[in-house]
Motif scaffolding. Structure first.
Motif, PDB file in Angstrom:
ATOM      1  N   GLY A   1       0.764  -1.234   0.000  1.00  0.00           N
ATOM      2  CA  GLY A   1       0.000   0.000   0.000  1.00  0.00           C
ATOM      3  C   GLY A   1       0.794   1.283   0.000  1.00  0.00           C
ATOM      4  O   GLY A   1       0.318   2.304   0.498  1.00  0.00           O
ATOM      5  N   PHE A   2       1.984   1.287  -0.578  1.00  0.00           N
ATOM      6  CA  PHE A   2       2.820   2.486  -0.610  1.00  0.00           C
ATOM      7  C   PHE A   2       2.682   3.226  -1.940  1.00  0.00           C
ATOM      8  O   PHE A   2       2.653   2.615  -3.009  1.00  0.00           O
ATOM      9  N   LEU A   3       2.621   4.553  -1.853  1.00  0.00           N
ATOM     10  CA  LEU A   3       2.806   5.421  -3.012  1.00  0.00           C
ATOM     11  C   LEU A   3       4.305   5.623  -3.201  1.00  0.00           C
ATOM     12  O   LEU A   3       5.029   5.838  -2.219  1.00  0.00           O
ATOM     13  N   ARG A   4       4.781   5.576  -4.450  1.00  0.00           N
ATOM     14  CA  ARG A   4       6.207   5.746  -4.717  1.00  0.00           C
ATOM     15  C   ARG A   4       6.470   7.096  -5.400  1.00  0.00           C
ATOM     16  O   ARG A   4       5.921   7.365  -6.472  1.00  0.00           O
ATOM     17  N   ILE A   5       7.285   7.915  -4.761  1.00  0.00           N
ATOM     18  CA  ILE A   5       7.726   9.197  -5.325  1.00  0.00           C
ATOM     19  C   ILE A   5       9.222   9.078  -5.556  1.00  0.00           C
ATOM     20  O   ILE A   5       9.985   8.862  -4.605  1.00  0.00           O
ATOM     21  N   SER A   6       9.650   9.182  -6.789  1.00  0.00           N
ATOM     22  CA  SER A   6      11.064   8.987  -7.097  1.00  0.00           C
ATOM     23  C   SER A   6      11.856  10.260  -6.859  1.00  0.00           C
ATOM     24  O   SER A   6      11.303  11.367  -6.765  1.00  0.00           O
ATOM     25  N   SER A   7      13.146  10.103  -6.782  1.00  0.00           N
ATOM     26  CA  SER A   7      14.029  11.257  -6.636  1.00  0.00           C
ATOM     27  C   SER A   7      13.874  12.203  -7.821  1.00  0.00           C
ATOM     28  O   SER A   7      13.856  13.433  -7.664  1.00  0.00           O
ATOM     29  N   ASP A   8      13.731  11.645  -9.020  1.00  0.00           N
ATOM     30  CA  ASP A   8      13.609  12.461 -10.228  1.00  0.00           C
ATOM     31  C   ASP A   8      12.316  13.274 -10.270  1.00  0.00           C
ATOM     32  O   ASP A   8      12.242  14.279 -10.987  1.00  0.00           O
ATOM     33  N   ASP A   9      11.297  12.843  -9.531  1.00  0.00           N
ATOM     34  CA  ASP A   9      10.009  13.544  -9.579  1.00  0.00           C
ATOM     35  C   ASP A   9      10.126  14.996  -9.126  1.00  0.00           C
ATOM     36  O   ASP A   9       9.294  15.829  -9.493  1.00  0.00           O
ATOM     37  N   ILE A  10      11.143  15.294  -8.339  1.00  0.00           N
ATOM     38  CA  ILE A  10      11.291  16.663  -7.852  1.00  0.00           C
ATOM     39  C   ILE A  10      11.593  17.633  -8.994  1.00  0.00           C
ATOM     40  O   ILE A  10      11.281  18.829  -8.911  1.00  0.00           O
ATOM     41  N   ASP A  11      12.167  17.130 -10.085  1.00  0.00           N
ATOM     42  CA  ASP A  11      12.456  17.988 -11.237  1.00  0.00           C
ATOM     43  C   ASP A  11      11.178  18.496 -11.889  1.00  0.00           C
ATOM     44  O   ASP A  11      11.120  19.626 -12.386  1.00  0.00           O
ATOM     45  N   ASP A  12      10.144  17.655 -11.907  1.00  0.00           N
ATOM     46  CA  ASP A  12       8.873  18.028 -12.524  1.00  0.00           C
ATOM     47  C   ASP A  12       7.906  18.678 -11.538  1.00  0.00           C
ATOM     48  O   ASP A  12       7.181  19.598 -11.900  1.00  0.00           O
ATOM     49  N   LEU A  13       7.906  18.196 -10.280  1.00  0.00           N
ATOM     50  CA  LEU A  13       6.922  18.652  -9.307  1.00  0.00           C
ATOM     51  C   LEU A  13       7.416  19.797  -8.432  1.00  0.00           C
ATOM     52  O   LEU A  13       6.612  20.599  -7.940  1.00  0.00           O
ATOM     53  N   GLY A  14       8.738  19.869  -8.234  1.00  0.00           N
ATOM     54  CA  GLY A  14       9.268  20.822  -7.272  1.00  0.00           C
ATOM     55  C   GLY A  14       8.993  20.358  -5.850  1.00  0.00           C
ATOM     56  O   GLY A  14       8.265  19.384  -5.623  1.00  0.00           O
ATOM     57  N   THR A  15       9.555  21.055  -4.875  1.00  0.00           N
ATOM     58  CA  THR A  15       9.352  20.651  -3.475  1.00  0.00           C
ATOM     59  C   THR A  15       7.890  20.787  -3.070  1.00  0.00           C
ATOM     60  O   THR A  15       7.357  19.938  -2.341  1.00  0.00           O
ATOM     61  N   ASN A  16       7.222  21.838  -3.535  1.00  0.00           N
ATOM     62  CA  ASN A  16       5.814  22.017  -3.178  1.00  0.00           C
ATOM     63  C   ASN A  16       4.945  20.903  -3.746  1.00  0.00           C
ATOM     64  O   ASN A  16       3.988  20.456  -3.095  1.00  0.00           O
ATOM     65  N   GLY A  17       5.271  20.440  -4.945  1.00  0.00           N
ATOM     66  CA  GLY A  17       4.521  19.344  -5.543  1.00  0.00           C
ATOM     67  C   GLY A  17       4.704  18.039  -4.785  1.00  0.00           C
ATOM     68  O   GLY A  17       3.759  17.249  -4.646  1.00  0.00           O
ATOM     69  N   ILE A  18       5.926  17.811  -4.297  1.00  0.00           N
ATOM     70  CA  ILE A  18       6.184  16.622  -3.477  1.00  0.00           C
ATOM     71  C   ILE A  18       5.357  16.690  -2.202  1.00  0.00           C
ATOM     72  O   ILE A  18       4.715  15.705  -1.791  1.00  0.00           O
ATOM     73  N   VAL A  19       5.345  17.845  -1.548  1.00  0.00           N
ATOM     74  CA  VAL A  19       4.559  18.036  -0.326  1.00  0.00           C
ATOM     75  C   VAL A  19       3.076  17.770  -0.599  1.00  0.00           C
ATOM     76  O   VAL A  19       2.405  17.048   0.158  1.00  0.00           O
ATOM     77  N   ASP A  20       2.562  18.336  -1.683  1.00  0.00           N
ATOM     78  CA  ASP A  20       1.140  18.167  -2.013  1.00  0.00           C
ATOM     79  C   ASP A  20       0.795  16.702  -2.253  1.00  0.00           C
ATOM     80  O   ASP A  20      -0.270  16.221  -1.819  1.00  0.00           O
ATOM     81  N   ALA A  21       1.676  15.975  -2.951  1.00  0.00           N
ATOM     82  CA  ALA A  21       1.420  14.563  -3.243  1.00  0.00           C
ATOM     83  C   ALA A  21       1.382  13.742  -1.960  1.00  0.00           C
ATOM     84  O   ALA A  21       0.546  12.836  -1.809  1.00  0.00           O
ATOM     85  N   ILE A  22       2.263  14.053  -1.023  1.00  0.00           N
ATOM     86  CA  ILE A  22       2.301  13.324   0.248  1.00  0.00           C
ATOM     87  C   ILE A  22       1.057  13.606   1.068  1.00  0.00           C
ATOM     88  O   ILE A  22       0.425  12.691   1.624  1.00  0.00           O
ATOM     89  N   ILE A  23       0.666  14.883   1.171  1.00  0.00           N
ATOM     90  CA  ILE A  23      -0.514  15.238   1.956  1.00  0.00           C
ATOM     91  C   ILE A  23      -1.774  14.627   1.344  1.00  0.00           C
ATOM     92  O   ILE A  23      -2.663  14.140   2.064  1.00  0.00           O
TER      93      ILE A  23
END
Length: 257
Positions: free
Chosen positions: A122-144
């Motif tokens: 049941g884990f969502l996977r966010i890759s290291s490379d995703d930060i290039d497309d999403l930015g830090t705010n996008g990573i935060v939003d995906a986690i929340i």
């Protein structure tokens, strides 16, 4: 370790109000497998499975068979790469509300079995490379979006989520990681999560640089977690005071003089 964490987590907190009805556990250390004992304790303390927010270069949800041992035994199944697999099978992890972030792991075979096992847990996977497309705010939003703000959550930070050029003091370095600044910004953006316990692990001083940059980064991350707990508790206390004031309860008002 199970008994130690259960005893610590069962103590009365210093301040009994708002989010502080139960103490929070912050563990600093080396081997990541310590997370299993913490999750066992938190499961008993909070009466159910816990969401896991896992910052790491690696999945750590691997079946023990993916880590073959010359001395096959129940003990050899328990490693720093299988502890979340064990926790999931024990019903300790809230399936469907957990997430990895910063992944850049190699798979153990020539198929997708590692991801199939991870999906089952049941884990969502966010890759290291995703930060290039999403930015830090996008990573935060995906986690929340995945975890929510009220779900009891265990925050686990493997220091190898940061690029080894910045944090070399770890046992399983993987190039292509996030910067310490990026991770700190993400952690600050997650202050409103209901984090009930956390760890910062896989710090290996023997491999650190002369400037001890890995240890310094780990210490800063610990500071960020502690201050986020203080900030969340203060916000809860302030909201309670406003509610009491609106209801006309003068006893809730503090005389600053």
């Amino acid at each position: 370790m199970n008994e130690a964490f259960l005893e610590l987590g069962s103590r009365a907190p210093a301040l009994l109000e708002g989010d502080n009805s139960k103490p929070k556990l912050l563990t600093l250390g080396g081997d990541h497998s310590i997370a299993l004992s913490t999750l066992r304790a938190l499961n008993k303390i909070h009466g159910g499975p816990i969401a896991v927010l896992h910052f790491d270069a690696h999945l750590d949800t691997w079946h023990p068979a993916k880590y073959p041992s010359s001395w096959e035994s129940a003990q050899s199944d328990f490693t720093h790469g299988s502890m979340f697999w064990m926790a999931s099978n024990e019903g300790l992890i809230l399936n469907g509300s957990s997430a990895h972030a910063g992944l850049r792991t190699r798979l153990t075979g020539d198929d997708w079995d590692d991801f199939v096992d991870d999906d089952r847990q049941g884990f969502l996977r966010i890759s290291s490379d995703d930060i290039d497309d999403l930015g830090t705010n996008g990573i935060v939003d995906a986690i929340i979006k995945r975890i929510g703000l009220e779900t009891p959550t265990y925050l686990s930070i493997d220091i190898d989520v940061i690029d080894p050029g910045l944090c070399p003091g770890t046992g399983t370095p993987e190039p292509g990681g996030w910067t310490s600044r990026e991770l700190i910004k993400i952690i600050r953006g997650l202050e409103d999560l209901n984090v009930i316990g956390a760890d910062i692990v896989e710090v290996a001083p023997a491999y650190d640089g002369n400037g001890e940059q890995t240890a310094l980064t780990a210490a800063q991350l610990g500071f960020e977690i502690l201050t986020s707990w203080v900030g969340r508790a203060k916000k809860s206390r302030d909201e309670s005071a406003k509610t009491a004031t609106r209801m006309g309860n003068p006893g809730s008002r503090r005389d600053e003089l």
